[in-house]
Design a protein around this motif. Structure first.
Motif, PDB file in Angstrom:
ATOM      1  N   ARG A  57      -2.896 -30.004 -10.903  1.00 24.66           N
ATOM      2  CA  ARG A  57      -1.873 -29.951  -9.869  1.00 24.66           C
ATOM      3  C   ARG A  57      -2.369 -30.670  -8.616  1.00 24.66           C
ATOM      4  N   TYR A  58      -1.534 -31.474  -8.003  1.00 23.03           N
ATOM      5  CA  TYR A  58      -1.754 -31.951  -6.641  1.00 23.03           C
ATOM      6  C   TYR A  58      -3.151 -32.535  -6.420  1.00 23.03           C
ATOM      7  N   GLY A  59      -3.546 -33.457  -7.266  1.00 22.84           N
ATOM      8  CA  GLY A  59      -4.812 -34.141  -7.066  1.00 22.84           C
ATOM      9  C   GLY A  59      -6.021 -33.465  -7.654  1.00 22.84           C
ATOM     10  N   ASP A  60      -5.847 -32.430  -8.460  1.00 22.73           N
ATOM     11  CA  ASP A  60      -6.986 -31.788  -9.119  1.00 22.73           C
ATOM     12  C   ASP A  60      -7.711 -32.779 -10.023  1.00 22.73           C
ATOM     13  N   GLY A  61      -9.027 -32.571 -10.165  1.00 21.45           N
ATOM     14  CA  GLY A  61      -9.814 -33.328 -11.120  1.00 21.45           C
ATOM     15  C   GLY A  61      -9.860 -32.638 -12.470  1.00 21.45           C
ATOM     16  N   TRP A  62     -10.548 -33.282 -13.399  1.00 22.24           N
ATOM     17  CA  TRP A  62     -10.556 -32.794 -14.778  1.00 22.24           C
ATOM     18  C   TRP A  62     -11.827 -33.226 -15.484  1.00 22.24           C
ATOM     19  N   LEU A  63     -12.415 -32.323 -16.232  1.00 23.16           N
ATOM     20  CA  LEU A  63     -13.496 -32.642 -17.154  1.00 23.16           C
ATOM     21  C   LEU A  63     -13.263 -31.844 -18.421  1.00 23.16           C
ATOM     22  N   ALA A  72     -12.621 -35.406  -8.661  1.00 21.13           N
ATOM     23  CA  ALA A  72     -11.989 -34.864  -7.460  1.00 21.13           C
ATOM     24  C   ALA A  72     -12.828 -33.685  -6.987  1.00 21.13           C
ATOM     25  N   PRO A  73     -12.776 -33.335  -5.697  1.00 19.80           N
ATOM     26  CA  PRO A  73     -13.554 -32.185  -5.200  1.00 19.80           C
ATOM     27  C   PRO A  73     -13.200 -30.879  -5.891  1.00 19.80           C
ATOM     28  N   LEU A 100     -12.942 -23.480 -13.086  1.00 19.57           N
ATOM     29  CA  LEU A 100     -12.541 -24.271 -11.924  1.00 19.57           C
ATOM     30  C   LEU A 100     -13.751 -24.458 -11.018  1.00 19.57           C
ATOM     31  N   GLU A 101     -13.986 -25.719 -10.642  1.00 21.68           N
ATOM     32  CA  GLU A 101     -15.084 -26.083  -9.749  1.00 21.68           C
ATOM     33  C   GLU A 101     -14.510 -26.620  -8.444  1.00 21.68           C
ATOM     34  N   GLN A 102     -15.051 -26.148  -7.334  1.00 23.13           N
ATOM     35  CA  GLN A 102     -14.634 -26.640  -6.023  1.00 23.13           C
ATOM     36  C   GLN A 102     -15.857 -27.093  -5.247  1.00 23.13           C
ATOM     37  N   ASN A 103     -15.881 -28.388  -4.905  1.00 26.04           N
ATOM     38  CA  ASN A 103     -17.009 -28.968  -4.160  1.00 26.04           C
ATOM     39  C   ASN A 103     -18.347 -28.660  -4.830  1.00 26.04           C
ATOM     40  N   GLY A 104     -18.377 -28.797  -6.154  1.00 25.16           N
ATOM     41  CA  GLY A 104     -19.605 -28.633  -6.918  1.00 25.16           C
ATOM     42  C   GLY A 104     -19.970 -27.216  -7.274  1.00 25.16           C
TER      43      GLY A 104
END
Length: 254
Positions: A57-63, A72-73, A100-104
């Motif tokens: 959603r809204y610019g989320d990253g993915w692995l 993405a952050p 979910l990862e946020q800023n590492g």
């Protein structure tokens, strides 16, 4: 429960329902081999696409294991089918793993086992749950009574000799070792007290991202092959209940 955790649980359960449909028809699945001993099928790919569409959603990253990464952050780390070989062989030890990862920093994890209708979940600072109920470790086993889990190398992977040495050192001091074939569930079983600890080398981020969050929130101690080694970066994991960690890790690292 946070909105992100609720969304992750819903997505993992939807992917689990899709996988259950494939489970009933697994004899007809077309199977590809990515490398010796490492397989993928329409079940993995379909579950990953479902999760990707539900979570980004809204610019989320993915692995994810099967699709292209997005940096993405804020990034979702997903294994759509942890335990693919078990799944394809009709062995009922496999799961959906979402983190979910946020800023590492990994901030939430969900591991859903569709066959047992078990959903392990955790968000940082909020504790870990199984089907919505808090996880509580049972009493610590007596000396020599611990049950450990591990994953064994396959298909010409490195560390075969290292792992043989691990087994030689640990077996005489334990109640046994289990190789169940799905690292995400192994870590959750440590968090729930079904296993007293787990170790494995060279895992991928999607194998362990959710399980490490769940372990941390359940009070399980996790490190890599040195205290400074971060399993999130190296893929090397030693996890155990706090009372047993020092002796267990010392034996592994010897």
């Amino acid at each position: 429960m946070t909105p992100d955790l609720d969304r992750a649980i819903r997505a993992a359960k939807a992917a689990g329902d899709l996988l259950l449909d494939h489970w009933q028809q697994r004899e007809t699945l077309v199977i590809d081999q990515k490398r010796p001993g490492d397989f993928v099928s329409a079940a993995d790919r379909g579950a990953e696409m479902l999760l990707r569409e539900a979570l980004i959603r809204y610019g989320d990253g993915w692995l994810g294991e099967e699709t292209e990464a997005i940096d993405a952050p804020r990034r979702w780390i997903v294994d759509p089918l942890d335990g693919t070989t078990n799944f394809l062989r009709g062995i009922g030890q496999w799961a959906v793993s979402v983190a979910l990862e946020q800023n590492g920093r990994r901030v939430l994890g969900v591991v859903h086992d569709p066959l047992r209708s078990e959903t392990f979940a955790a968000a940082r600072g909020m504790g870990a749950t199984l089907n919505g109920q808090p996880l509580r470790l049972p009493p610590c086993p007596p000396a020599g009574g611990a049950l450990w889990g591990t994953g064994l190398p396959f298909g010409g992977m490195a560390h075969i000799d290292d792992h043989a040495d691990d087994l030689r050192r640990i077996l005489p001091r334990s109640a046994g070792i289990r190789r169940l074939g799905a690292a995400a569930l192994d870590l959750c079983y440590v968090a729930a007290g079904r296993l007293d600890g787990f170790w494995e080398r060279s895992l991928r981020p999607w194998d362990i991202a959710a399980g490490l969050v769940i372990c941390a929130e359940a009070g399980i101690r996790t490190e890599g092959w040195t205290p400074e080694d971060r399993p999130e970066e190296s893929g090397n994991v030693i996890a155990a209940r706090p009372e047993l960690f020092q002796d267990f890790a010392g034996t592994i690292r010897a």
